[in-house]
Design a protein around this motif. Sequence first.
Motif, PDB file in Angstrom:
ATOM      1  N   PHE B  33       0.808  -1.227   0.000  1.00 15.99           N
ATOM      2  CA  PHE B  33       0.000   0.000   0.000  1.00 15.99           C
ATOM      3  C   PHE B  33       0.835   1.267   0.000  1.00 15.99           C
ATOM      4  O   PHE B  33       0.340   2.342  -0.259  1.00 15.99           O
ATOM      5  N   ASP B  34       2.119   1.141   0.290  1.00 12.81           N
ATOM      6  CA  ASP B  34       2.945   2.340   0.349  1.00 12.81           C
ATOM      7  C   ASP B  34       3.372   2.829  -1.031  1.00 12.81           C
ATOM      8  O   ASP B  34       4.001   3.857  -1.152  1.00 12.81           O
ATOM      9  N   ILE B  35       3.016   2.095  -2.084  1.00 15.58           N
ATOM     10  CA  ILE B  35       3.349   2.544  -3.432  1.00 15.58           C
ATOM     11  C   ILE B  35       2.411   3.676  -3.812  1.00 15.58           C
ATOM     12  O   ILE B  35       1.201   3.544  -3.769  1.00 15.58           O
ATOM     13  N   GLU B  36       3.017   4.796  -4.182  1.00 15.28           N
ATOM     14  CA  GLU B  36       2.225   5.943  -4.583  1.00 15.28           C
ATOM     15  C   GLU B  36       1.651   5.696  -5.977  1.00 15.28           C
ATOM     16  O   GLU B  36       2.352   5.209  -6.857  1.00 15.28           O
ATOM     17  N   TYR B  37       0.377   6.034  -6.170  1.00 14.51           N
ATOM     18  CA  TYR B  37      -0.263   5.842  -7.462  1.00 14.51           C
ATOM     19  C   TYR B  37       0.311   6.816  -8.487  1.00 14.51           C
ATOM     20  O   TYR B  37       0.514   7.965  -8.173  1.00 14.51           O
ATOM     21  N   PRO B  38       0.509   6.427  -9.719  1.00 13.97           N
ATOM     22  CA  PRO B  38       0.413   5.077 -10.286  1.00 13.97           C
ATOM     23  C   PRO B  38       1.738   4.302 -10.189  1.00 13.97           C
ATOM     24  O   PRO B  38       2.802   4.922 -10.137  1.00 13.97           O
ATOM     25  N   PRO B  39       1.675   2.958 -10.181  1.00 13.01           N
ATOM     26  CA  PRO B  39       2.915   2.167 -10.116  1.00 13.01           C
ATOM     27  C   PRO B  39       3.767   2.359 -11.374  1.00 13.01           C
ATOM     28  O   PRO B  39       3.233   2.447 -12.470  1.00 13.01           O
ATOM     29  N   LEU B  40       5.078   2.440 -11.183  1.00 16.99           N
ATOM     30  CA  LEU B  40       5.961   2.607 -12.342  1.00 16.99           C
ATOM     31  C   LEU B  40       7.257   1.814 -12.199  1.00 16.99           C
ATOM     32  O   LEU B  40       7.646   1.430 -11.099  1.00 16.99           O
ATOM     33  N   ASN B  41       7.873   1.564 -13.332  1.00 14.84           N
ATOM     34  CA  ASN B  41       9.162   0.876 -13.381  1.00 14.84           C
ATOM     35  C   ASN B  41      10.174   1.775 -14.073  1.00 14.84           C
ATOM     36  O   ASN B  41       9.840   2.478 -15.023  1.00 14.84           O
ATOM     37  N   ILE B  42      11.401   1.744 -13.588  1.00 12.52           N
ATOM     38  CA  ILE B  42      12.464   2.525 -14.232  1.00 12.52           C
ATOM     39  C   ILE B  42      13.565   1.577 -14.717  1.00 12.52           C
ATOM     40  O   ILE B  42      14.050   0.739 -13.951  1.00 12.52           O
ATOM     41  N   TRP B  43      13.926   1.700 -15.984  1.00 10.85           N
ATOM     42  CA  TRP B  43      15.008   0.902 -16.582  1.00 10.85           C
ATOM     43  C   TRP B  43      16.039   1.867 -17.119  1.00 10.85           C
ATOM     44  O   TRP B  43      15.694   2.948 -17.581  1.00 10.85           O
ATOM     45  N   ASN B  44      17.276   1.476 -17.089  1.00 10.79           N
ATOM     46  CA  ASN B  44      18.264   2.362 -17.703  1.00 10.79           C
ATOM     47  C   ASN B  44      19.508   1.624 -18.186  1.00 10.79           C
ATOM     48  O   ASN B  44      19.801   0.502 -17.756  1.00 10.79           O
ATOM     49  N   ASN B  45      20.201   2.277 -19.113  1.00  8.61           N
ATOM     50  CA  ASN B  45      21.552   1.860 -19.490  1.00  8.61           C
ATOM     51  C   ASN B  45      22.369   3.153 -19.611  1.00  8.61           C
ATOM     52  O   ASN B  45      21.905   4.206 -19.164  1.00  8.61           O
ATOM     53  N   ALA B  46      23.524   3.116 -20.220  1.00 10.10           N
ATOM     54  CA  ALA B  46      24.379   4.307 -20.263  1.00 10.10           C
ATOM     55  C   ALA B  46      23.798   5.412 -21.145  1.00 10.10           C
ATOM     56  O   ALA B  46      24.109   6.589 -20.975  1.00 10.10           O
ATOM     57  N   GLU B  47      22.894   5.041 -22.079  1.00 14.27           N
ATOM     58  CA  GLU B  47      22.379   5.993 -23.061  1.00 14.27           C
ATOM     59  C   GLU B  47      21.049   6.640 -22.687  1.00 14.27           C
ATOM     60  O   GLU B  47      20.835   7.819 -22.930  1.00 14.27           O
ATOM     61  N   LYS B  48      20.138   5.805 -22.173  1.00 18.47           N
ATOM     62  CA  LYS B  48      18.817   6.369 -21.869  1.00 18.47           C
ATOM     63  C   LYS B  48      18.114   5.674 -20.712  1.00 18.47           C
ATOM     64  O   LYS B  48      18.489   4.579 -20.298  1.00 18.47           O
ATOM     65  N   VAL B  49      17.052   6.360 -20.254  1.00 21.65           N
ATOM     66  CA  VAL B  49      16.206   5.839 -19.179  1.00 21.65           C
ATOM     67  C   VAL B  49      14.846   5.532 -19.787  1.00 21.65           C
ATOM     68  O   VAL B  49      14.337   6.290 -20.613  1.00 21.65           O
ATOM     69  N   LEU B  50      14.274   4.394 -19.391  1.00 24.50           N
ATOM     70  CA  LEU B  50      12.908   4.063 -19.800  1.00 24.50           C
ATOM     71  C   LEU B  50      12.044   4.072 -18.551  1.00 24.50           C
ATOM     72  O   LEU B  50      12.402   3.459 -17.546  1.00 24.50           O
ATOM     73  N   VAL B  51      10.919   4.770 -18.607  1.00 18.07           N
ATOM     74  CA  VAL B  51       9.996   4.756 -17.476  1.00 18.07           C
ATOM     75  C   VAL B  51       8.652   4.237 -17.989  1.00 18.07           C
ATOM     76  O   VAL B  51       8.108   4.762 -18.960  1.00 18.07           O
TER      77      VAL B  51
END
Lengths: 141, 141
Positions: B33-51
């Motif tokens: 329940f402590d996850i603030e709405y909306p749930p998200l994932n963060i991915w990254n490498n040296a070039e870019k971030v994906l959310v």
Amino acid sequence: MLGLRKQEKDKEREVQVVDKGAENTPGEPTREEPQVSLLPDVDIYEKDDVIYLLADMPGVKKEDLEITLEKNVLHIEGRSSYTRPEGFGCAYSEFRAGRYRRSFALNDEIDRDKIDAQLKDGVLQLTLRRLVPSKTKIEVR
Amino acid sequence: MLGTRFPLAHTEILRELSRIQDEVNRVFEGLAFDIEYPPLNIWNNAEKVLVDVELPGYTADQIEVTVSGETLTVAGERKENAPQDAEWHRRERFSGRFSKTIRLPYPVEASRVEARLENGILKLELPRSEADKPRKITVKG
């Protein structure tokens, strides 16, 4: 077990569509791969003898959605096609891909042949109709 | 005898285990329940971030994305489709306004951010800012 408890609770409130949780569909416990079972958030409301059921299933495509009616139990199941992007590491995670599952017990007032399903932008919308209107107007003479 | 098998009992046990697993998953999901709405994932490498953000039922015009340096804000509003006088049986889905701000792994190029909606998941691609990119230093002989 959880589903049964919920069912009983709902009976007291006389709900037409009874939530049975993520109940197992009989005869399907064989799984090729371990998958996370997700319980979709659901809204159920009624207007003019039409019951609307909305379920949030982000990441689910139409072809990965299965709705089955088994006796009086309506099962909804959707597999999220969300995958880990290739060449990226996970920096932070709040949601996972998996299988959304939930079952609802319908009472006899619901027309089995008139259930509509529509999936749009990750939301499943089911439309259920009553066989007989719930309210009958009594003429005062 | 040790070698004796009871195929039926075996299946029953597997089914029961699978049911227990589902229930345990559900309990843990409920604890998140402590996850603030909306749930998200963060991915990254040296070039870019994906959310990736779970936003089922939202249209592009209901979502607002703001990027500044290494700060990302996703805001939006999902309106209730139900008529005012509808009778509610269950209400679990999020409705109303939200705004969530996160810190990215590194500063990004705000002008080159790409966003698209896919089956109720917002996918953001944020290229790393040129100034922040690691540079290789050539060692002169």
